[in-house]
Design a protein around this motif. Structure first.
Motif, PDB file in Angstrom:
ATOM      1  N   ARG A  81       0.821  -1.219   0.000  1.00 26.46           N
ATOM      2  CA  ARG A  81       0.000   0.000   0.000  1.00 26.46           C
ATOM      3  C   ARG A  81       0.850   1.263   0.000  1.00 26.46           C
ATOM      4  NH1 ARG A  81      -4.867  -0.965   4.384  1.00 26.46           N
ATOM      5  NH2 ARG A  81      -5.190  -3.207   4.022  1.00 26.46           N
ATOM      6  N   GLU A  82       1.961   1.204   0.722  1.00 21.99           N
ATOM      7  CA  GLU A  82       2.772   2.413   0.907  1.00 21.99           C
ATOM      8  C   GLU A  82       3.266   3.016  -0.405  1.00 21.99           C
ATOM      9  OE1 GLU A  82       3.163   0.097   4.769  1.00 21.99           O
ATOM     10  OE2 GLU A  82       2.977  -0.361   2.630  1.00 21.99           O
ATOM     11  N   THR A 110      -0.461   4.394  -2.458  1.00 28.16           N
ATOM     12  CA  THR A 110      -1.261   5.539  -2.024  1.00 28.16           C
ATOM     13  C   THR A 110      -0.729   6.909  -2.468  1.00 28.16           C
ATOM     14  OG1 THR A 110      -0.174   5.399   0.144  1.00 28.16           O
ATOM     15  CG2 THR A 110      -2.340   4.353  -0.088  1.00 28.16           C
ATOM     16  N   THR A 121      -2.863   7.037  -5.584  1.00 27.09           N
ATOM     17  CA  THR A 121      -4.319   6.889  -5.470  1.00 27.09           C
ATOM     18  C   THR A 121      -4.948   7.704  -4.357  1.00 27.09           C
ATOM     19  OG1 THR A 121      -4.089   5.018  -3.966  1.00 27.09           O
ATOM     20  CG2 THR A 121      -4.164   4.526  -6.326  1.00 27.09           C
ATOM     21  N   GLY A 122      -4.159   8.112  -3.360  1.00 26.51           N
ATOM     22  CA  GLY A 122      -4.740   8.583  -2.125  1.00 26.51           C
ATOM     23  C   GLY A 122      -5.164   7.399  -1.281  1.00 26.51           C
ATOM     24  N   PRO A 123      -5.892   7.606  -0.180  1.00 20.15           N
ATOM     25  CA  PRO A 123      -6.293   6.500   0.699  1.00 20.15           C
ATOM     26  C   PRO A 123      -7.075   5.432  -0.067  1.00 20.15           C
ATOM     27  CG  PRO A 123      -6.724   8.603   1.759  1.00 20.15           C
ATOM     28  CD  PRO A 123      -6.340   8.914   0.346  1.00 20.15           C
ATOM     29  N   LEU A 124      -6.748   4.175   0.207  1.00 17.66           N
ATOM     30  CA  LEU A 124      -7.420   3.057  -0.450  1.00 17.66           C
ATOM     31  C   LEU A 124      -8.660   2.644   0.338  1.00 17.66           C
ATOM     32  CD1 LEU A 124      -4.279   0.894  -1.264  1.00 17.66           C
ATOM     33  CD2 LEU A 124      -5.658   2.186  -2.913  1.00 17.66           C
ATOM     34  N   THR A 128     -10.538  -0.481   1.461  1.00 19.54           N
ATOM     35  CA  THR A 128     -10.248  -1.911   1.577  1.00 19.54           C
ATOM     36  C   THR A 128     -11.515  -2.742   1.397  1.00 19.54           C
ATOM     37  OG1 THR A 128      -8.410  -1.438   3.066  1.00 19.54           O
ATOM     38  CG2 THR A 128      -9.249  -3.698   3.043  1.00 19.54           C
TER      39      THR A 128
END
Length: 316
Positions: free
Chosen positions: A198-199, A202, A205-208, A210
């Motif tokens: 994820r690191e 993001t 994408t910005g916050p994912l 889930t």
């Protein structure tokens, strides 16, 4: 039994010819071995489900050689193009809306209006894709719900009597499956933890959002609660019990160790091979269980823990 192919020009040409003829061929990727079939042939795609014992509601990933071929069959909403530019070819799968006239078998998508697409980086698989000149559906090359295959020997043990050929490209270098994302104008959903943490996603994408274990229809591979399971019961953390096969992480007493140096990249690369090895040890010694030491929930540790939790889940 499956024909053994070498990763040379002859083996690649033979694999491509078998795929065009509708046969199943196990191919190496940078993540795990895939069970490949021509994604445009209904009978070939149906044979994947039969060989694996895979439920037909579980969609498949389509592997393509380049971005142009991906853009010919799917739209790229939201951050999809930026993600493709950043991580393709590589261990990222994007779930994208299908375009009209895409030409894929409806069995590939399991009835969804979207398709999961990946451009693999492994040179052998890339060569086969170029030679076959077809979209290739390729879930992991193992019986459904069982431990993924990271060597040709793993494929042969699980599926050798059910498929046409195995192209041996050696051990896979990454060792866990691709990260799966579903980008849209409303944000990007994380459908499966995987080889790209994820690191590093993001910042694009910005916050994912889930969505890795949906309550209703399965949208992408790897979302079933029970998956990657050895024959022997698997326990995570806790106190070791007499006779158990211990898989360690970091310096500790154990039968097998994912990484004595606490290296998550090494641990991911070795995960499935070590589960295969531990299961064989447990079966031969009559061990009651396999127990895995805790793995940090960060970076690739999230993908490792995702696989371990599903491997330890109650089985249907």
């Amino acid at each position: 039994m499956a024909e053994d192919l070498l990763p040379d020009a002859t083996g690649i040409a033979r694999a491509a010819a078998l795929l065009r003829a509708g046969a199943l061929v196990a191919l190496p990727s940078e993540t795990v071995y895939g069970l490949a079939a021509d994604a445009t042939q209904d009978s070939a795609v149906a044979a994947i489900y039969t060989a694996k014992g895979r439920p037909d509601f579980n969609p498949l990933i389509v592997h393509l050689p380049d971005l142009d071929s991906a853009m010919a069959i799917a739209d790229f909403p939201g951050t999809a193009r930026a993600l493709a530019d950043a991580f393709w070819p590589g261990p990222l799968t994007l779930v994208l809306p299908l375009k009209p006239g895409h030409g894929l078998s409806a069995r590939v998508t399991a009835g969804h209006a979207t398709v999961a697409i990946r451009l693999p980086a492994h040179p052998v698989m890339q060569a086969v894709l170029q030679a076959a000149a077809r979209p290739i559906a390729a879930p992991s090359a193992n019986p459904s719900g069982k431990i993924s295959a990271t060597t040709a020997a793993h494929v042969r043990a699980g599926l050798g009597g059910r498929i046409a050929a195995i192209l041996d490209g050696g051990p896979t270098p990454v060792g866990v499956e691709s990260t799966i994302l579903a980008p849209s104008a409303d944000g990007t959903r994380l459908l499966r933890e995987g080889a790209i943490p994820r690191e590093v996603i993001t910042p694009i994408t910005g916050p994912l959002i889930t969505d890795t274990t949906p309550g209703a229809r399965v949208e992408a591979p790897g979302q079933l609660a029970s998956h990657y399971a050895p024959l022997t019961p698997l326990h995570l953390g806790g106190t070791a019990q007499p006779g158990e096969i211990i898989i360690g992480f970091g310096p500790m007493a154990c039968a097998l160790n994912l990484s004595e140096n606490c290296d998550l990249v090494e641990a991911a690369t070795r995960l499935f091979a070590m589960l295969h090895q531990a299961d064989a040890m447990a079966q031969s010694h009559g061990a009651p269980a396999i127990r895995v030491a805790p793995i940090p929930e960060m970076g690739l540790g999230r993908a490792i823990n995702d696989r371990l939790r599903r491997a330890a889940a109650p089985r249907a």
